[in-house]
Design an enzyme around this catalytic site. Structure first.
Site, PDB file in Angstrom:
ATOM      1  N   GLY A  46     -49.544 -32.059  76.834  1.00  0.00           N
ATOM      2  CA  GLY A  46     -49.772 -30.735  77.398  1.00  0.00           C
ATOM      3  C   GLY A  46     -51.089 -30.173  76.882  1.00  0.00           C
ATOM      4  O   GLY A  46     -51.535 -30.531  75.784  1.00  0.00           O
ATOM      5  N   GLN A  51     -57.120 -23.825  74.928  1.00  0.00           N
ATOM      6  CA  GLN A  51     -57.506 -24.856  73.955  1.00  0.00           C
ATOM      7  C   GLN A  51     -58.882 -25.458  74.238  1.00  0.00           C
ATOM      8  O   GLN A  51     -59.485 -26.065  73.365  1.00  0.00           O
ATOM      9  CB  GLN A  51     -56.464 -25.977  73.935  1.00  0.00           C
ATOM     10  CG  GLN A  51     -55.133 -25.550  73.350  1.00  0.00           C
ATOM     11  CD  GLN A  51     -54.121 -26.678  73.421  1.00  0.00           C
ATOM     12  OE1 GLN A  51     -53.473 -26.859  74.439  1.00  0.00           O
ATOM     13  NE2 GLN A  51     -54.009 -27.456  72.353  1.00  0.00           N
ATOM     14  N   CYS A  91     -49.618 -30.435  67.852  1.00  0.00           N
ATOM     15  CA  CYS A  91     -50.509 -29.695  68.754  1.00  0.00           C
ATOM     16  C   CYS A  91     -51.901 -30.298  68.662  1.00  0.00           C
ATOM     17  O   CYS A  91     -52.383 -30.578  67.562  1.00  0.00           O
ATOM     18  CB  CYS A  91     -50.546 -28.223  68.338  1.00  0.00           C
ATOM     19  SG  CYS A  91     -51.664 -27.215  69.325  1.00  0.00           S
ATOM     20  N   LEU A  92     -52.536 -30.476  69.806  1.00  0.00           N
ATOM     21  CA  LEU A  92     -53.886 -31.047  69.814  1.00  0.00           C
ATOM     22  C   LEU A  92     -54.882 -30.136  69.089  1.00  0.00           C
ATOM     23  O   LEU A  92     -55.923 -30.599  68.649  1.00  0.00           O
ATOM     24  CB  LEU A  92     -54.347 -31.300  71.255  1.00  0.00           C
ATOM     25  CG  LEU A  92     -53.526 -32.359  72.009  1.00  0.00           C
ATOM     26  CD1 LEU A  92     -53.915 -32.399  73.477  1.00  0.00           C
ATOM     27  CD2 LEU A  92     -53.693 -33.732  71.372  1.00  0.00           C
ATOM     28  N   HIS A 133     -44.613 -24.054  74.701  1.00  0.00           N
ATOM     29  CA  HIS A 133     -45.703 -24.217  73.732  1.00  0.00           C
ATOM     30  C   HIS A 133     -47.053 -23.869  74.389  1.00  0.00           C
ATOM     31  O   HIS A 133     -47.873 -23.163  73.797  1.00  0.00           O
ATOM     32  CB  HIS A 133     -45.674 -25.669  73.228  1.00  0.00           C
ATOM     33  CG  HIS A 133     -46.770 -26.065  72.294  1.00  0.00           C
ATOM     34  ND1 HIS A 133     -46.530 -26.480  70.995  1.00  0.00           N
ATOM     35  CD2 HIS A 133     -48.122 -26.148  72.460  1.00  0.00           C
ATOM     36  CE1 HIS A 133     -47.687 -26.787  70.418  1.00  0.00           C
ATOM     37  NE2 HIS A 133     -48.666 -26.593  71.287  1.00  0.00           N
ATOM     38  N   GLU A 134     -47.274 -24.346  75.610  1.00  0.00           N
ATOM     39  CA  GLU A 134     -48.567 -24.112  76.286  1.00  0.00           C
ATOM     40  C   GLU A 134     -48.721 -22.639  76.703  1.00  0.00           C
ATOM     41  O   GLU A 134     -49.815 -22.084  76.619  1.00  0.00           O
ATOM     42  CB  GLU A 134     -48.732 -25.018  77.508  1.00  0.00           C
ATOM     43  CG  GLU A 134     -48.617 -26.519  77.269  1.00  0.00           C
ATOM     44  CD  GLU A 134     -49.395 -27.042  76.092  1.00  0.00           C
ATOM     45  OE1 GLU A 134     -50.419 -26.448  75.716  1.00  0.00           O
ATOM     46  OE2 GLU A 134     -48.961 -28.069  75.527  1.00  0.00           O
ATOM     47  N   HIS A 137     -49.960 -20.759  73.911  1.00  0.00           N
ATOM     48  CA  HIS A 137     -51.420 -20.873  73.768  1.00  0.00           C
ATOM     49  C   HIS A 137     -52.130 -19.830  74.626  1.00  0.00           C
ATOM     50  O   HIS A 137     -53.098 -19.203  74.186  1.00  0.00           O
ATOM     51  CB  HIS A 137     -51.903 -22.263  74.209  1.00  0.00           C
ATOM     52  CG  HIS A 137     -51.830 -23.314  73.156  1.00  0.00           C
ATOM     53  ND1 HIS A 137     -52.460 -23.207  71.938  1.00  0.00           N
ATOM     54  CD2 HIS A 137     -51.213 -24.529  73.142  1.00  0.00           C
ATOM     55  CE1 HIS A 137     -52.226 -24.306  71.217  1.00  0.00           C
ATOM     56  NE2 HIS A 137     -51.468 -25.121  71.926  1.00  0.00           N
TER      57      HIS A 137
HETATM   58 NI    NI Z   1     -50.739 -27.027  71.384  1.00  0.00          NI
END
Ligand code: NI
Length: 173
Positions: A46, A51, A91-92, A133-134, A137
């Site tokens: 995701g 991000q 998380c990225l 989660h997204e 963000h």
């Molecule tokens: Ni994330």
């Protein structure tokens, strides 16, 4: 296509609250393709626009191992939540750190798809976790915000030391 740079915690730009998408035009389609490419390359399941330093409300996701079922959610809104589930998340934007987070285990989401069609969909399991989660963000929130301040301090130190420690790409959101 272009691989975009992913912002990393504690970059303050990750705290910007995204504004709704007003037009779905060719420029947005290019960004969406680049975000999918970036997510697959990371690899992650995701990626929210926030991000990659784009502060508009859309996200991409694909929880399949084959990477062949991309979701594009524009102006997503959770209209119903059910149950609770604890999942180990990564998380990225917080590379190398994983921890347990409690979220709804099923959700109903309304959104526009990339063609601009209004959709409403029930989601469960990993997809539900990923979308929650997204959307966080897009609201400037990170999964480490659910942890204690002591733990967040640890994350900051750890990220400083080892940026490339990754274990399970299946939970990189
Ligand atoms: Ni994330």
């Amino acid at each position: 296509m272009t691989i975009l740079k992913i912002l990393e915690f504690p970059d303050p730009k990750l705290r910007i609250k995204a504004v709704p998408v007003e037009t779905i035009d060719d420029a947005l389609q290019v960004i969406i393709d680049n975000m999918l490419e970036t997510m697959y390359a990371a690899p992650g399941i995701g990626l929210a626009a926030t991000q990659v330093d784009i502060h508009r409300r859309f996200l991409v996701a694909d929880i399949t191992a084959e990477k062949n079922k991309p979701y594009v959610l524009i102006n997503p809104k959770i209209i119903k939540k059910n149950g609770l589930e604890v999942t180990e998340e990564g998380c990225l934007s917080v590379p190398g750190y994983f921890d347990s987070v409690e979220r709804a285990d099923s959700i109903c989401v309304s959104y526009l798809d990339r063609q601009g069609n209004q959709q409403e969909e029930e989601m469960g399991g990993l997809l539900a976790v990923c979308v929650q989660h997204e959307i966080d963000h897009l609201d400037g929130k990170l999964f480490v915000d659910y942890l204690s301040e002591a733990k967040r301090q640890k994350v900051r130190k750890k990220l400083h030391k080892s940026r490339k420690l990754q274990s399970d790409s299946s939970i990189m959101l």
